[in-house]
Scaffold this active site. Structure first.
Site, PDB file in Angstrom:
ATOM      1  N   GLY A   1      -3.920   0.373 -13.182  1.00 63.50           N
ATOM      2  CA  GLY A   1      -2.710  -0.272 -12.712  1.00 63.50           C
ATOM      3  C   GLY A   1      -2.817  -0.888 -11.330  1.00 63.50           C
ATOM      4  O   GLY A   1      -1.830  -1.369 -10.783  1.00 63.50           O
ATOM      5  N   HIS A   2      -3.988  -0.888 -10.733  1.00 64.47           N
ATOM      6  CA  HIS A   2      -4.167  -1.426  -9.390  1.00 64.47           C
ATOM      7  C   HIS A   2      -4.533  -2.900  -9.483  1.00 64.47           C
ATOM      8  O   HIS A   2      -5.608  -3.249  -9.962  1.00 64.47           O
ATOM      9  CB  HIS A   2      -5.269  -0.641  -8.665  1.00 64.47           C
ATOM     10  CG  HIS A   2      -5.295  -0.866  -7.198  1.00 64.47           C
ATOM     11  ND1 HIS A   2      -6.023  -1.854  -6.622  1.00 64.47           N
ATOM     12  CD2 HIS A   2      -4.656  -0.235  -6.187  1.00 64.47           C
ATOM     13  CE1 HIS A   2      -5.865  -1.824  -5.310  1.00 64.47           C
ATOM     14  NE2 HIS A   2      -5.035  -0.840  -5.025  1.00 64.47           N
ATOM     15  N   TYR A   3      -3.666  -3.777  -9.055  1.00 66.50           N
ATOM     16  CA  TYR A   3      -3.894  -5.221  -9.150  1.00 66.50           C
ATOM     17  C   TYR A   3      -4.260  -5.611 -10.585  1.00 66.50           C
ATOM     18  O   TYR A   3      -5.349  -6.092 -10.866  1.00 66.50           O
ATOM     19  CB  TYR A   3      -5.004  -5.694  -8.203  1.00 66.50           C
ATOM     20  CG  TYR A   3      -4.759  -5.412  -6.760  1.00 66.50           C
ATOM     21  CD1 TYR A   3      -3.743  -6.063  -6.081  1.00 66.50           C
ATOM     22  CD2 TYR A   3      -5.533  -4.489  -6.066  1.00 66.50           C
ATOM     23  CE1 TYR A   3      -3.517  -5.811  -4.731  1.00 66.50           C
ATOM     24  CE2 TYR A   3      -5.311  -4.238  -4.726  1.00 66.50           C
ATOM     25  CZ  TYR A   3      -4.303  -4.896  -4.066  1.00 66.50           C
ATOM     26  OH  TYR A   3      -4.091  -4.640  -2.750  1.00 66.50           O
TER      27      TYR A   3
END
Length: 153
Positions: A33-35
């Site tokens: 879910g990071h970037y």
């Protein structure tokens, strides 16, 4: 430590230098879910990787008889653009050390290019509660040969 941010130790010279390797696959839990549209490895993880490698060099240099924690990181430069899938090398060097603390520096390289660095890392020393367990972990974390016995750095 929840995440070990190097895959294996490539070389270590007690009191001087450590070189470790890390691949950042997209499947790493901390990238979930990071970037999501354009994933990047957070720069803070590069700093943590440098601190971990340099910290393990301190432990190794003292024959695992000391434990340490990072207490200061200065002159830090981080890249905002490392993509998952990258393979990096982490190099840590001890600049000075005594019975109370070690001063180190570290860098992360991708394809021979420095992409992150920390010019000053300070690690206070504490007596290790279980030196044999620290050495076992060091070996389990990718040491290729038995580390030599050390009287102290």
């Amino acid at each position: 430590m929840r995440f070990l941010l190097f895959d294996r130790v490539l070389e270590a010279e007690a009191g001087k230098r450590i070189r470790a390797a890390k691949t950042f696959p997209l499947s790493e839990a901390f990238l979930n879910g990071h970037y999501t549209r354009a994933p990047r490895v957070p720069g803070t993880l590069l700093l943590e990787a440098m601190c971990q490698a340099a910290g393990w060099l301190v432990l190794y240099s003292y024959g695992f008889r000391v434990a340490c924690v990072i207490s200061l990181a200065e002159e830090v430069r981080l890249t905002p653009d490392l993509r998952p899938g990258a393979v990096v090398e982490i190099v840590g060097e001890i600049l000075s050390t005594d019975k109370r603390a070690s001063l180190a520096r570290a860098r992360v390289e991708e394809e021979g290019r420095v992409i992150a660095s920390a010019g000053r890392l300070i690690f206070p020393h504490f007596p290790a509660a279980d030196p044999a367990e620290l050495e076992r972990r060091f070996r389990a974390y990718g040491w290729l040969e038995d580390p030599p016995a050390r009287e102290g750095a």
